[in-house]
Design a protein around this motif. Sequence first.
Motif, PDB file in Angstrom:
ATOM      1  N   GLN A  13      16.197  71.808  55.920  1.00  0.00           N
ATOM      2  CA  GLN A  13      16.664  70.499  56.374  1.00  0.00           C
ATOM      3  C   GLN A  13      17.464  70.660  57.655  1.00  0.00           C
ATOM      4  OE1 GLN A  13      20.179  69.018  53.938  1.00  0.00           O
ATOM      5  NE2 GLN A  13      19.395  70.614  52.571  1.00  0.00           N
ATOM      6  N   PRO A  14      17.605  69.594  58.426  1.00  0.00           N
ATOM      7  CA  PRO A  14      18.414  69.676  59.646  1.00  0.00           C
ATOM      8  C   PRO A  14      19.869  69.997  59.303  1.00  0.00           C
ATOM      9  CG  PRO A  14      17.120  67.655  59.608  1.00  0.00           C
ATOM     10  CD  PRO A  14      16.986  68.282  58.249  1.00  0.00           C
ATOM     11  N   THR A  16      23.464  69.277  59.382  1.00  0.00           N
ATOM     12  CA  THR A  16      24.387  68.167  59.619  1.00  0.00           C
ATOM     13  C   THR A  16      25.742  68.555  59.041  1.00  0.00           C
ATOM     14  OG1 THR A  16      23.922  67.034  57.523  1.00  0.00           O
ATOM     15  CG2 THR A  16      22.521  66.456  59.442  1.00  0.00           C
ATOM     16  N   ALA A  17      26.794  67.961  59.585  1.00  0.00           N
ATOM     17  CA  ALA A  17      28.151  68.271  59.125  1.00  0.00           C
ATOM     18  C   ALA A  17      28.310  67.952  57.643  1.00  0.00           C
ATOM     19  CB  ALA A  17      29.169  67.498  59.958  1.00  0.00           C
ATOM     20  N   GLN A  18      27.783  66.837  57.202  1.00  0.00           N
ATOM     21  CA  GLN A  18      27.942  66.430  55.808  1.00  0.00           C
ATOM     22  C   GLN A  18      27.216  67.377  54.855  1.00  0.00           C
ATOM     23  OE1 GLN A  18      26.753  62.417  54.939  1.00  0.00           O
ATOM     24  NE2 GLN A  18      27.358  62.555  52.807  1.00  0.00           N
ATOM     25  N   SER A  21      28.923  70.927  54.803  1.00  0.00           N
ATOM     26  CA  SER A  21      30.365  71.031  54.537  1.00  0.00           C
ATOM     27  C   SER A  21      30.751  71.953  53.379  1.00  0.00           C
ATOM     28  CB  SER A  21      30.987  69.648  54.357  1.00  0.00           C
ATOM     29  OG  SER A  21      30.475  69.005  53.213  1.00  0.00           O
ATOM     30  N   VAL A  26      29.939  72.604  61.167  1.00  0.00           N
ATOM     31  CA  VAL A  26      28.952  72.525  62.240  1.00  0.00           C
ATOM     32  C   VAL A  26      29.696  72.344  63.562  1.00  0.00           C
ATOM     33  CG1 VAL A  26      27.029  71.196  63.202  1.00  0.00           C
ATOM     34  CG2 VAL A  26      27.217  71.523  60.726  1.00  0.00           C
ATOM     35  N   ASN A  28      29.035  71.038  67.221  1.00  0.00           N
ATOM     36  CA  ASN A  28      28.132  70.323  68.123  1.00  0.00           C
ATOM     37  C   ASN A  28      28.548  70.663  69.546  1.00  0.00           C
ATOM     38  OD1 ASN A  28      26.530  68.623  69.584  1.00  0.00           O
ATOM     39  ND2 ASN A  28      27.222  66.750  68.585  1.00  0.00           N
ATOM     40  N   PHE A 116      18.995  75.526  56.323  1.00  0.00           N
ATOM     41  CA  PHE A 116      19.245  74.575  57.395  1.00  0.00           C
ATOM     42  C   PHE A 116      18.522  75.024  58.666  1.00  0.00           C
ATOM     43  CE2 PHE A 116      22.994  74.091  54.695  1.00  0.00           C
ATOM     44  CZ  PHE A 116      23.013  72.718  54.515  1.00  0.00           C
ATOM     45  N   GLN A 122      23.674  73.689  68.622  1.00  0.00           N
ATOM     46  CA  GLN A 122      24.638  73.704  67.524  1.00  0.00           C
ATOM     47  C   GLN A 122      25.100  75.129  67.276  1.00  0.00           C
ATOM     48  OE1 GLN A 122      21.856  72.020  64.606  1.00  0.00           O
ATOM     49  NE2 GLN A 122      23.391  70.439  64.195  1.00  0.00           N
TER      50      GLN A 122
END
Length: 169
Positions: A13-14, A16-18, A21, A26, A28, A116, A122
């Motif tokens: 999956q991409p 992402t911060a969420q 966590s 992450v 950016n 990920f 990133q």
Amino acid sequence: MSTEHPLGTLACQPLTAQAFSPYGEVLNLFAPAHQTINQGTSGRLDLPAGLDLADDQGQAVLAVFHALAQNPEGPCHMLERHQHGSQTFVPLTGARCRLLVALGQDPPDLRTLVCFEVTGQQGFTLHKGTWHHPLMALDDGAFLVIERRGLSVDCEIHSLPLSVRLSPL
């Protein structure tokens, strides 16, 4: 997590911060600057500061990993973790990578195993104690790594009971 046995194919999956966590933070690298500095010639972007490097008389060390592109589908046979310090990876040349991580004590909890996709814009910091596969670059490139150096070696390795394959790009 979506796995199929016996090889254990894991969908990626991409980053992402969420979603990331529980495992770390992450970075950016191309977010808008927070502050203009140097008489307006530069913009300063402060990144999350989740560095945790002081255990066992540790200190921060900067390294450059020159990574070769790997098969994006694996297979992956092991995970490692660093109990005394976090690790931060920042691509210097825009190289992408895949990040296979898991939570748990000893052994890792494979129900939390997730993959990920990390873009070349990133970076990421792994929390101290997060199980992870060594750097899996998708492109040849250099990564700045901030990690801990201390009195003892801080790398614990766990062999996976089954090889894990990652979904195709």
